[in-house]
Design an enzyme around this catalytic site. Structure first.
Site, short mmCIF file in Angstrom:
data_model
loop_
_atom_site.label_atom_id
_atom_site.label_comp_id
_atom_site.label_asym_id
_atom_site.label_seq_id
_atom_site.Cartn_x
_atom_site.Cartn_y
_atom_site.Cartn_z
N HIS A 105 6.48 -7.58 6.73
CA HIS A 105 5.05 -7.33 6.96
C HIS A 105 4.32 -7.03 5.65
CE1 HIS A 105 6.68 -3.32 6.54
NE2 HIS A 105 5.45 -2.86 6.35
N ASP A 107 1.26 -4.30 4.50
CA ASP A 107 0.72 -3.07 5.09
C ASP A 107 -0.75 -3.19 5.52
OD1 ASP A 107 3.08 -1.61 5.01
OD2 ASP A 107 2.74 -1.01 2.93
N HIS A 265 7.14 -7.00 2.73
CA HIS A 265 8.31 -6.15 2.55
C HIS A 265 8.96 -5.81 3.89
CE1 HIS A 265 4.91 -3.46 3.12
NE2 HIS A 265 5.75 -2.52 3.54
N ARG A 281 3.95 8.71 1.30
CA ARG A 281 3.33 7.41 1.14
C ARG A 281 1.82 7.52 1.14
NH1 ARG A 281 1.67 3.85 5.60
NH2 ARG A 281 2.28 1.69 5.29
#
Ligand code: OGA
Ligand code: MN
Length: 290
Positions: A105, A107, A265, A281
């Site tokens: 995918h 993000d 990723h 994150r």
């Protein structure tokens, strides 16, 4: 000249920065070197960082506007733009997201303005017998686009596709059981699908990049369902060919940054408790894909 080293992996993706501490304010000159390395190599790790959530947020903000995650429950307490990714359960409660990165995918591609970059900082890395598990794998979407046949390039030119958070939610719920299956009504609290070009132009490098992913792309909107399923299947198989891939093997303190237009990723779930993995994150808002 800044006194840190930037070491490219030598492949199409990836570089390592050694000798830079981003917990303190970083000068414009240093930031501009980091930013150029980032756009050139798409995935860059700054090694050996010790960062509080506020320090991670402050460095991340140099790239732009942090995005609030659509799932408030994975936020890290006091700093709303920082979320947690982990496999840790404490007192029966999951810490952060336990099923992030299950599928290939990009993000937040389900938003009108997807993430320009993601910064992921390793607080705990699962290690056994000196081997670190839980690599994050990356695929170059510029290299993948380049390698398409001219016929296929022509066929997908100008197409658009629906990227869907709601579709991803129930796909993950059914397959992994970490999150509950939700009704259409319940899913309405999450963002509606975003329609983006199947091939997008990188806003900084100008490279053409494939922008459909197994995780979120529900269908191409300009064709029949069967045609859409066939073309997406072909593209999903294509983008993960070994030539386009790079695996990041994590070390404690790594601050990894990736370019969500240039790469897709996927996480590797090759470890289990009692081995622990904990990441903090931040994602930064990008522009509308074109
Ligand atoms: C993410 C993600 C993968 C990983 O944080 O966006 O997909 O390996 N993480 O944790
Ligand atoms: Mn991700």
């Amino acid at each position: 000249m800044a006194d840190f080293d930037i070491r490219p992996t030598g492949g199409p993706i990836g570089a390592e920065i050694i000798g830079l501490d981003v917990s303190k304010p970083v000068s414009d000159t240093v930031f501009s070197d980091v930013e150029s390395a980032f756009y050139r190599h798409s995935v860059v790790v700054i090694r050996d960082q010790t960062l509080s959530p506020a320090q991670l947020a402050a460095f991340s903000r140099r790239f732009g506007q942090p995005q609030a995650n659509v799932r408030a429950e994975i936020q890290k307490g006091d700093v709303p733009e920082i979320t947690l990714i982990s496999n840790i359960t404490e007192n029966g409660k999951r810490i952060g997201s336990h099923d992030a990165g299950r599928y290939w995918h990009s993000d937040l591609c389900y938003l009108d303005k997807p993430s320009k970059l993601t910064l992921l900082h390793a607080l705990e890395v699962p290690v056994r017998d000196g081997v670190a598990y839980g690599d994050t794998r990356f695929a170059s979407m510029a290299a993948a686009y380049d390698a398409l046949s001219d016929d296929l390039k022509e066929w997908i030119d100008g197409l658009k596709a629906a990227n869907s958070y709601r579709y991803m939610w129930n796909k993950k719920a059914h397959e992994f059981g970490v999150r509950p299956v939700l009704s259409d009504k319940e899913l309405e609290k999450y963002p509606p699908d975003a329609i983006h070009p199947v091939v997008r132009t990188h806003p900084v490098t100008g490279l053409k990049c494939l922008y459909v992913c197994e995780g979120y792309t529900r269908e191409s909107v300009d064709m029949t369902e069967a045609e859409s399923a066939a073309v997406l299947r072909q593209l999903f198989e294509h983008v993960v060919k070994p030539d386009f891939l790079y695996a990041h093997n994590w070390r404690l303190g790594d601050l990894l940054m990736w370019d969500n237009c240039a790469v897709q990723h996927k996480a590797t779930f090759d470890y289990e408790p009692p081995l622990r993995r904990l990441m903090q994150r931040c994602t930064i808002e990008g522009s509308v894909p074109f």
